[in-house]
Design a protein around this motif. Structure first.
Motif, mmCIF file in Angstrom:
data_model
loop_
_atom_site.group_PDB
_atom_site.id
_atom_site.type_symbol
_atom_site.label_atom_id
_atom_site.label_comp_id
_atom_site.label_asym_id
_atom_site.label_seq_id
_atom_site.Cartn_x
_atom_site.Cartn_y
_atom_site.Cartn_z
ATOM 1 N N HIS A 38 0.789 -0.690 0.440
ATOM 2 C CA HIS A 38 0.348 -0.370 0.092
ATOM 3 C C HIS A 38 0.280 1.099 -0.126
ATOM 4 C CE1 HIS A 38 -3.626 -1.872 0.551
ATOM 5 N NE2 HIS A 38 -3.092 -2.704 0.991
ATOM 6 N N LYS A 39 1.785 1.136 0.953
ATOM 7 C CA LYS A 39 2.413 2.670 0.458
ATOM 8 C C LYS A 39 3.205 2.673 -0.531
ATOM 9 C CE LYS A 39 4.143 2.086 5.457
ATOM 10 N NZ LYS A 39 5.175 1.422 6.712
ATOM 11 N N SER A 75 1.056 4.182 -3.040
ATOM 12 C CA SER A 75 0.453 5.265 -2.737
ATOM 13 C C SER A 75 1.855 5.726 -3.317
ATOM 14 C CB SER A 75 0.185 5.653 -0.556
ATOM 15 O OG SER A 75 0.268 7.052 -0.800
ATOM 16 N N ARG A 102 1.311 7.193 -6.966
ATOM 17 C CA ARG A 102 0.576 7.345 -7.212
ATOM 18 C C ARG A 102 0.595 8.900 -7.528
ATOM 19 N NH1 ARG A 102 -3.052 4.359 -4.477
ATOM 20 N NH2 ARG A 102 -3.088 5.361 -2.811
ATOM 21 N N HIS A 103 1.626 9.434 -6.158
ATOM 22 C CA HIS A 103 1.515 10.822 -5.966
ATOM 23 C C HIS A 103 3.090 10.762 -5.870
ATOM 24 C CE1 HIS A 103 -1.979 10.482 -3.397
ATOM 25 N NE2 HIS A 103 -1.967 9.092 -3.087
#
Length: 87
Positions: free
Chosen positions: A35-36, A39, A42-43
């Protein structure tokens, strides 16, 4: 009710794959890493732009007597625009 032995993705809640959050909940390290990473990617563009806007080249740094670095108006404006885009 028996405690769950695996996370929803099927990874075991045991050994090095298990850690506890600040509220005492059990978390899967494998899923947390995934998940990290997702993320971050994505950013990534926003994160890199913020870091670049904060960077002050050595030749452009002006130090005050207390060691604080002054940021130029252009850099301040670039940071403001980036923050507005993130909201």
């Amino acid at each position: 009710m028996a405690a769950k032995t695996h996370c929803p993705a099927g990874h075991p809640y045991s050994g090095d794959n298990l850690f506890h959050d600040k509220n005492g909940g059990r978390l899967c390290r494998t899923c947390s890493r995934k998940h990290k990473a997702e993320s971050y990617w994505r950013h990534r563009d926003r994160i890199c732009a913020e870091r670049a806007a904060k960077y002050v080249p050595t030749s452009n740094r002006r130090r005050h007597r207390h060691g604080n670095i002054t940021v130029s108006d252009e850099q301040r404006e670039a940071l403001r625009i980036i923050r507005e885009q993130g909201e």
